[in-house]
Design a protein around this motif. Structure first.
Motif, short mmCIF file in Angstrom:
data_model
loop_
_atom_site.label_atom_id
_atom_site.label_comp_id
_atom_site.label_asym_id
_atom_site.label_seq_id
_atom_site.Cartn_x
_atom_site.Cartn_y
_atom_site.Cartn_z
N PRO A 181 43.80 35.23 37.18
CA PRO A 181 44.80 34.89 38.21
C PRO A 181 46.15 34.46 37.63
O PRO A 181 47.19 34.69 38.24
CB PRO A 181 44.13 33.75 38.98
N GLU A 182 46.11 33.86 36.42
CA GLU A 182 47.39 33.44 35.84
C GLU A 182 48.26 34.66 35.50
O GLU A 182 49.48 34.64 35.72
CB GLU A 182 47.12 32.63 34.57
N ARG A 183 47.65 35.73 34.97
CA ARG A 183 48.41 36.94 34.67
C ARG A 183 48.93 37.57 35.96
O ARG A 183 50.06 38.12 36.00
CB ARG A 183 47.54 37.95 33.92
N ALA A 184 48.17 37.51 37.01
CA ALA A 184 48.62 38.05 38.30
C ALA A 184 49.82 37.27 38.82
O ALA A 184 50.78 37.84 39.35
CB ALA A 184 47.48 38.03 39.32
N ALA A 185 49.77 35.93 38.66
CA ALA A 185 50.91 35.11 39.10
C ALA A 185 52.15 35.44 38.27
O ALA A 185 53.28 35.48 38.80
CB ALA A 185 50.56 33.63 38.97
N GLN A 186 51.98 35.66 36.97
CA GLN A 186 53.12 36.04 36.13
C GLN A 186 53.72 37.37 36.58
O GLN A 186 54.95 37.55 36.58
CB GLN A 186 52.68 36.12 34.67
N ALA A 187 52.83 38.31 36.95
CA ALA A 187 53.34 39.61 37.43
C ALA A 187 54.13 39.44 38.72
O ALA A 187 55.18 40.07 38.92
CB ALA A 187 52.17 40.57 37.65
N ALA A 246 53.29 45.54 39.81
CA ALA A 246 52.33 45.40 40.91
C ALA A 246 50.98 45.98 40.54
O ALA A 246 49.92 45.40 40.84
CB ALA A 246 52.89 46.09 42.16
N ASP A 247 50.97 47.14 39.87
CA ASP A 247 49.69 47.73 39.44
C ASP A 247 48.98 46.83 38.45
O ASP A 247 47.76 46.59 38.53
CB ASP A 247 49.92 49.10 38.82
N GLY A 248 49.75 46.29 37.47
CA GLY A 248 49.13 45.39 36.50
C GLY A 248 48.63 44.12 37.15
O GLY A 248 47.55 43.61 36.81
N GLY A 249 49.38 43.57 38.09
CA GLY A 249 48.94 42.36 38.78
C GLY A 249 47.70 42.59 39.61
O GLY A 249 46.85 41.70 39.73
N ARG A 250 47.57 43.78 40.19
CA ARG A 250 46.37 44.06 40.99
C ARG A 250 45.12 44.07 40.11
O ARG A 250 44.07 43.53 40.48
CB ARG A 250 46.53 45.40 41.69
N TYR A 251 45.22 44.68 38.94
CA TYR A 251 44.06 44.71 38.05
C TYR A 251 43.76 43.33 37.49
O TYR A 251 42.61 42.99 37.21
CB TYR A 251 44.31 45.70 36.90
#
Length: 421
Positions: free
Chosen positions: A248-254, A237-242
């Protein structure tokens, strides 16, 4: 198990009890229970019966058929009858005192030749002495009971002494033997009841110990499952927030990884809680959540997805039984979870697995965290839980900071070879 008397006094063995025997036992138990609740009432009835019988013997002249003194005065007959029977009221509480109290009157009864049959009530007192007092008292009690008989035989007897005293001696022996027999039976019954109570207490203690052990096991499993998966979810969750503002693609993967980890945690919790169910139709394999070494790759990939690089080195071939596999899995899981919590950013972890023969294994988990781990987690379950798992297989677990100048934390597990059965 030996038969043990139940609350109704009936043996709990496999052999069925006859209806008449059951009825007799129930009546006997009710009489005994009533006597325990109202001992004085029973003693009054018992004593009143024998006092009345002694007085009737005097009143209707039955004593004249065996007396050697038919001219004995009435006051003497009444006095001896009451004195030899009334003390029976205290026969159960003070049998020795009752016997000594009636002894002078029994001597007078013999010396005067009155020969009232109420003197035979001393056998009842002798029975209670054999039943309630130490057996060493039987010597003097028997002598006290036989002394009036010897006096009467010496003063009024005819024929051989052994014939006249033999019958009374046999009566004394029978009274003593009956008292000892009843006493032995009571002691045996009390021993059986005490054994039954101790077995029941031991059974309850074993049940409580088993329940406590099961609660501790479930607590360890819950800690390992929830603590690890929530740490991974927190890191994702912390990694996705950053990453949300930049990639956005990395956030979706998180978010996908969070969903996968959550479903995995729910599945493990569901299998764990199935242990608490009483549904006998459940398959045994579904009731015992036991991750194995084949699940290590999934565990490590999840930690890597949370942002912690993990390097793994394996030596030897894994031939561990399921219990040891679970211990190794949980120790690695706990060590990586603590690294996620305490090691800080830019930390890395390394796992070294070395398998030996007959179930021996060594596991070393190190990290390069810049902060010092707390020696014991705040919930008190982490390191103690790992040590408890290790102790089940006579293993050792060491956890602490890496030696200077290295930074980070080190966890080392050693499980020795299995003991041949």
């Amino acid at each position: 198990m030996d038969p043990v008397a139940n609350d109704q006094g009936a043996p709990t063995g496999d052999r069925p009890t006859e209806p008449l025997t059951q009825y007799t036992q129930r009546v006997n138990q009710r009489v005994r229970a009533f006597d325990r609740r109202h001992p004085l009432l029973w003693d009054l009835h018992f004593t009143g019966f024998w006092v009345t019988a002694a007085l009737i013997d005097c009143a209707d002249g039955g004593w004249r058929y065996i007396t050697h003194n038919p001219d004995a005065p009435g006051w003497l007959l009444i006095t001896l009858s009451v004195a030899l029977s009334a003390p029976l009221l205290w026969r159960r509480t003070h049998p020795a005192a009752v016997l000594l109290t009636t002894f002078p009157f029994a001597l007078v009864n013999s010396w005067t030749g009155t020969a009232l049959q109420a003197s035979l009530l001393q056998l009842v007192v002798l029975f209670h002495i054999a039943l309630r007092l130490p057996l060493r008292n039987l010597w003097w009690a028997s002598a006290v009971t036989l002394t009036p008989v010897v006096v009467f035989t010496a003063r009024y007897g005819e024929g051989e002494w052994n014939q006249q005293i033999g019958g009374h001696l046999m009566s004394v022996v029978v009274a003593v033997l009956i008292g000892i027999t009843v006493r032995t039976r009571q002691n045996y019954t009390e021993a059986l009841l005490d054994r039954a109570r101790r077995l029941e207490t031991e059974r309850d203690q074993q049940a409580r110990l088993a329940a406590a052990a099961e609660r501790a096991r479930i607590a360890r499993e819950m800690h390992d499952i929830i603590g690890h998966n929530l740490s991974v979810i927190t890191g994702l969750a912390d990694g996705g927030r950053y990453a949300a503002t930049k990639s956005p693609e990395r956030a979706a993967q998180a978010l996908d990884a969070i969903g996968t980890t959550s479903r995995q945690a729910l599945g493990e919790l569901r299998r764990l809680l199935d242990v608490l169910r009483d549904d006998e139709t459940s398959h045994p394999a579904e009731r015992t959540p036991q991750p194995t070494l084949t699940d290590l790759d999934q565990l490590i990939n999840g930690v890597r997805g949370a942002g912690l690089p993990v390097h793994t080195t394996v030596e030897g071939r894994a031939t561990l039984p399921p219990g040891r596999q679970l211990t190794v899995y949980r120790v690695i899981q706990e060590a990586l979870t603590n690294t996620l919590k305490h090691a800080g950013p830019h930390a890395t972890a390394e796992i070294a697995l070395s398998y030996g023969d007959q179930g021996a294994v060594r596991v070393t988990v190190t990290d390069t965290g810049a902060t010092t781990h707390a020696p014991v987690p705040s919930d008190g379950r982490g390191l103690p839980g790992m040590r408890e798992r290790s102790a089940l297989y006579r293993g050792t677990l060491e956890a602490g900071p890496r030696p200077h100048p290295e930074q980070g934390w080190r966890v080392h597990l050693h499980l020795p070879e299995e003991t041949p059965q």
